[in-house]
Design an enzyme around this catalytic site. Sequence first.
Site, mmCIF file in Angstrom:
data_model
loop_
_atom_site.group_PDB
_atom_site.id
_atom_site.type_symbol
_atom_site.label_atom_id
_atom_site.label_comp_id
_atom_site.label_asym_id
_atom_site.label_seq_id
_atom_site.Cartn_x
_atom_site.Cartn_y
_atom_site.Cartn_z
ATOM 1 N N HIS A 136 32.188 36.725 31.805
ATOM 2 C CA HIS A 136 30.843 37.867 32.110
ATOM 3 C C HIS A 136 30.047 36.245 31.462
ATOM 4 O O HIS A 136 30.359 35.448 31.200
ATOM 5 C CB HIS A 136 30.892 38.747 30.545
ATOM 6 N N GLN A 216 35.161 43.179 25.873
ATOM 7 C CA GLN A 216 35.829 44.718 26.110
ATOM 8 C C GLN A 216 37.666 44.780 25.385
ATOM 9 O O GLN A 216 38.479 46.074 26.046
ATOM 10 C CB GLN A 216 35.680 43.998 28.065
ATOM 11 N N CYS A 377 28.426 40.904 36.886
ATOM 12 C CA CYS A 377 27.771 40.380 35.508
ATOM 13 C C CYS A 377 29.234 39.185 35.871
ATOM 14 O O CYS A 377 30.207 38.570 34.893
ATOM 15 C CB CYS A 377 28.427 39.741 34.444
HETATM 16 N N1 PMP Z 1 30.744 40.106 27.705
HETATM 17 C C1 PMP Z 1 31.587 41.208 28.514
HETATM 18 C C2 PMP Z 1 33.224 40.659 28.584
HETATM 19 C C3 PMP Z 1 31.277 42.135 28.984
HETATM 20 O O1 PMP Z 1 31.650 43.472 30.007
HETATM 21 C C4 PMP Z 1 30.053 42.212 28.132
HETATM 22 C C5 PMP Z 1 28.634 43.981 28.781
HETATM 23 N N2 PMP Z 1 29.264 44.136 29.911
HETATM 24 C C6 PMP Z 1 29.372 41.598 27.765
HETATM 25 C C7 PMP Z 1 29.791 40.236 27.402
HETATM 26 C C8 PMP Z 1 28.090 41.715 26.946
HETATM 27 O O2 PMP Z 1 28.406 42.506 26.278
HETATM 28 P P1 PMP Z 1 25.841 42.933 25.733
HETATM 29 O O3 PMP Z 1 25.407 43.218 26.938
HETATM 30 O O4 PMP Z 1 26.159 44.925 24.724
HETATM 31 O O5 PMP Z 1 25.669 42.077 24.482
#
Ligand code: PMP
Length: 419
Positions: A136, A216, A377
């Site tokens: 991500h 996840q 993302c």
């Molecule tokens: N890592 C992963 C694998 C995610 O799916 C997400 C959220 N989509 C994040 C990091 C970021 O999480 P947060 O927006 O809650 O900080």
Amino acid sequence: MNSVNVSLKSEITSDVDWGRIRSDFPILDLKIDGKPLAYLDNAASSQMPQFVIDRLVRYQTKQHANINRAVHYLSEVATQEYHDARCKLQQFINAHEDREVIFTSGTTDSINLVMQGYGRKFIKANDEIILTTLEHHSNIVPWQMLANEKGARIRVVPINDNGELEIGEYEKLFNERTKFVGLIHVSNALGTINPIKRMIDFAHRYDVPVLIDGAQGAPHMSIDVQALDCDFYAFSAHKLCGPTGVGILYGKAALLESMQPYKGGGDMIASVTFEETIYNTIPHKFEAGTPPIAAAIGFGAAIDYLTAIGLENIGAYESTLLDYATDCLVQIPGVKIIGTAKEKTAVISFTVDGVHPHDIGTILNQDGIAVRTGHHCAQPVMQRFNVPATSRASFAFYNNKTEVDALVAGIKTVQKVFL
Ligand code: PMP
């Protein structure tokens, strides 16, 4: 436990009444333009059961005060509840000590804490940081910022056509310059579950610490940080039926102690003069200012709720939904599933020939079906599969086959409208 339709952790999947569990979630009764909501965007954020909502209301109506700083009744209650929430998180991931659990604002903040606190102190020019194609953006950009600042280099583990990491290539990346590994537990874009234990063990042969982005992973399987032997593990409450604005960073105590604080302010100090500040002990050293007290207590309630159902039960049920949905989607001509790893959580990223993902999301929304469309993302994943974006249906334990059927019907409508 109030409002939880399962009370025994030891219950097995066949004994869990998933229909009753669903009724714990008031938002799932919503109608969107008269159509029943099919909420299939759980990888972005899951929904909150009444049990957690009630806990937040109880805190706000009967327990709220700032913590740590006063001897009055409410402050003592709030301080204790906040501490209890930390202990629940400790048990949830089987951390050795509660001080190894730091409350942050979420996974992104946790990763930035490691980058700032560990990376800026220990990573130097020409050092190498290993990441994977599946990361991500929140586990890419902070490390790029660090690499640019320090003159360090990022090495990337490739993936195969199923969206699985090339573990042989990962192992080949290690050398004496390797100083850090950042590794996503489960891909948010594809659902791939990575073999993190094996990868952590390999990194440790080179004495390289490993940060697991568990955003996840933690919602779908039980996590034992001691068995994994990971150095850091990060996740957010809002993907685990908890509130937004809070998450945790687990770190091994010795590592956390060796790190510099990321934010300065109240509560993270032992003493302050204009000449010098002595920092507080962990975890407080990393929790400057008033923390998200209510959200952390809500997070603790969400952990109680999920633990009552059992993460093994949740994972097993979700994988039956994944199998059912996969079987249905592969039968629709023109639909292509991106991400076909052997080990997956209940995430299906897909494209429909001739239709832009945003149009798919818009038409599905008209039928009350909430999916996510875009790059999730995870632009390097999109680049690897040569697509600008996908549509993504991501399931939770409160979803059911009726909602999968609605998704299938919705995709057929999309094809009728656009093709
Ligand atoms: N890592 C992963 C694998 C995610 O799916 C997400 C959220 N989509 C994040 C990091 C970021 O999480 P947060 O927006 O809650 O900080």
